[in-house]
Design an enzyme around this catalytic site. Sequence first.
Site, PDB file in Angstrom:
ATOM      1  CG  ASP A  31      -2.096   1.156   1.014  1.00  0.00           C
ATOM      2  OD1 ASP A  31      -2.173   1.615  -0.353  1.00  0.00           O
ATOM      3  OD2 ASP A  31      -2.943   1.512   1.696  1.00  0.00           O
ATOM      4  CG  ASN A  54      -7.768  -2.516  -4.866  1.00  0.00           C
ATOM      5  OD1 ASN A  54      -7.355  -2.840  -4.878  1.00  0.00           O
ATOM      6  ND2 ASN A  54      -8.238  -0.836  -4.074  1.00  0.00           N
TER       7      ASN A  54
HETATM    8  C1  IPE Z   1      -5.419  -2.323   0.326  1.00  0.00           C
HETATM    9  O1  IPE Z   1      -4.604  -1.259   0.024  1.00  0.00           O
HETATM   10  C2  IPE Z   1      -5.839  -3.318  -0.875  1.00  0.00           C
HETATM   11  C3  IPE Z   1      -4.239  -3.964  -1.645  1.00  0.00           C
HETATM   12  C4  IPE Z   1      -3.107  -3.262  -0.795  1.00  0.00           C
HETATM   13  C5  IPE Z   1      -4.447  -4.781  -2.809  1.00  0.00           C
HETATM   14  P1  IPE Z   1      -6.807  -0.160  -0.413  1.00  0.00           P
HETATM   15  O2  IPE Z   1      -6.386   0.868  -0.427  1.00  0.00           O
HETATM   16  O3  IPE Z   1      -7.419  -0.371  -1.208  1.00  0.00           O
HETATM   17  O4  IPE Z   1      -7.091  -0.257   0.799  1.00  0.00           O
HETATM   18  P2  IPE Z   1      -7.610   1.185   2.113  1.00  0.00           P
HETATM   19  O5  IPE Z   1      -8.780   1.691   1.015  1.00  0.00           O
HETATM   20  O6  IPE Z   1      -7.024   2.423   2.111  1.00  0.00           O
HETATM   21  O7  IPE Z   1      -8.623   0.214   3.027  1.00  0.00           O
HETATM   22  C1  IPE Z   2      -1.214   0.273  -4.020  1.00  0.00           C
HETATM   23  O1  IPE Z   2      -1.218   1.077  -3.573  1.00  0.00           O
HETATM   24  C2  IPE Z   2      -2.025  -1.053  -3.974  1.00  0.00           C
HETATM   25  C3  IPE Z   2      -3.399  -1.745  -4.518  1.00  0.00           C
HETATM   26  C4  IPE Z   2      -4.357  -0.851  -4.111  1.00  0.00           C
HETATM   27  C5  IPE Z   2      -3.213  -1.004  -5.922  1.00  0.00           C
HETATM   28  P1  IPE Z   2      -2.398   2.234  -3.135  1.00  0.00           P
HETATM   29  O2  IPE Z   2      -2.682   2.235  -4.935  1.00  0.00           O
HETATM   30  O3  IPE Z   2      -3.415   1.874  -2.481  1.00  0.00           O
HETATM   31  O4  IPE Z   2      -1.508   3.387  -3.051  1.00  0.00           O
HETATM   32  P2  IPE Z   2      -2.546   4.497  -2.174  1.00  0.00           P
HETATM   33  O5  IPE Z   2      -2.806   4.232  -0.598  1.00  0.00           O
HETATM   34  O6  IPE Z   2      -3.535   5.502  -2.990  1.00  0.00           O
HETATM   35  O7  IPE Z   2      -1.114   5.399  -2.188  1.00  0.00           O
HETATM   36 MG    MG Z   3      -4.264   2.604  -0.984  1.00  0.00          MG
END
Ligand code: IPE
Ligand code: IPE
Ligand code: MG
Length: 240
Positions: A17, A65
């Site tokens: 993340d 997502n």
């Molecule tokens: C969790 O990250 C899912 C993945 C890392 C694939 P998100 O960015 O989607 O989670 P939230 O929205 O902060 O809970």
């Molecule tokens: C990558 O991080 C993992 C996925 C959920 C695809 P994010 O795309 O959630 O990155 P942030 O949390 O918005 O910075």
């Molecule tokens: Mg994220």
Amino acid sequence: MDYTKVKLPTHVAIIVDGNGRWATNQGLNRSAGHKEGFLNLKKLTKYIFNKGVSYISAYLFSTENFKRSKVEVAYIMNLLTDKLNEILEFCHEEKIKAVFSGRVTHMSDKVIKTMEKLTEETKNYEGKTFNICFGYGSHAEIIDATKKIVNDVNNNVLNINEIDESIFNRYLYQELPPIDLLIRTGGEQRLSNFMLWQLSYAELYFTKTYFPDFKEEDFDKAIYEYSSRDRRFGGINYED
Ligand code: IPE
Ligand code: IPE
Ligand code: MG
């Protein structure tokens, strides 16, 4: 860090993340963050396996997502297919078995074929299993497992009285040992629908570092912390 002096987890899970915020901070678009995250994941995976960890589960795209913009979803989906040859080469070099966890309902045929090729070509490697959680959601997994169980009970393949924790585990997307250590990068302290069953006794490690900046020495820190935790599993370590 001296890895001979630490307790090593068998199964490490990573909630990848912070890719988007990493990119935004650099004045780049979110997709650039996913690309950088992919490069970092490759380096980190190699490092973690070579330290002696046998299973890595990486959360790369959740069922939730799909709510993101079409452009971002397409970019992440294409990343997997575009990088197929690079991923295959990497798995062969490192002798890594790639498996997938997730629902393919909303995936294109191209993505599904990519997953099948990766799984098929690496299926005979033993010792290093890379579980790619893509289109993954823990609620979906538990529901899918329940449906498979009901189906097997109805077809007399499974006796209802036989169902216990280990049988249930067999009906999940992948039958893997429980997760010992969960690392979440990017600062959020939640599970976001990841591996609710498999994480029941995992040690949780949260770091503010965005995933593209989470390097080998950051993993060492997580292992050092893990190694100092007293894992009691509800019992008592009387020698302490
Ligand atoms: C969790 O990250 C899912 C993945 C890392 C694939 P998100 O960015 O989607 O989670 P939230 O929205 O902060 O809970
Ligand atoms: C990558 O991080 C993992 C996925 C959920 C695809 P994010 O795309 O959630 O990155 P942030 O949390 O918005 O910075
Ligand atoms: Mg994220």
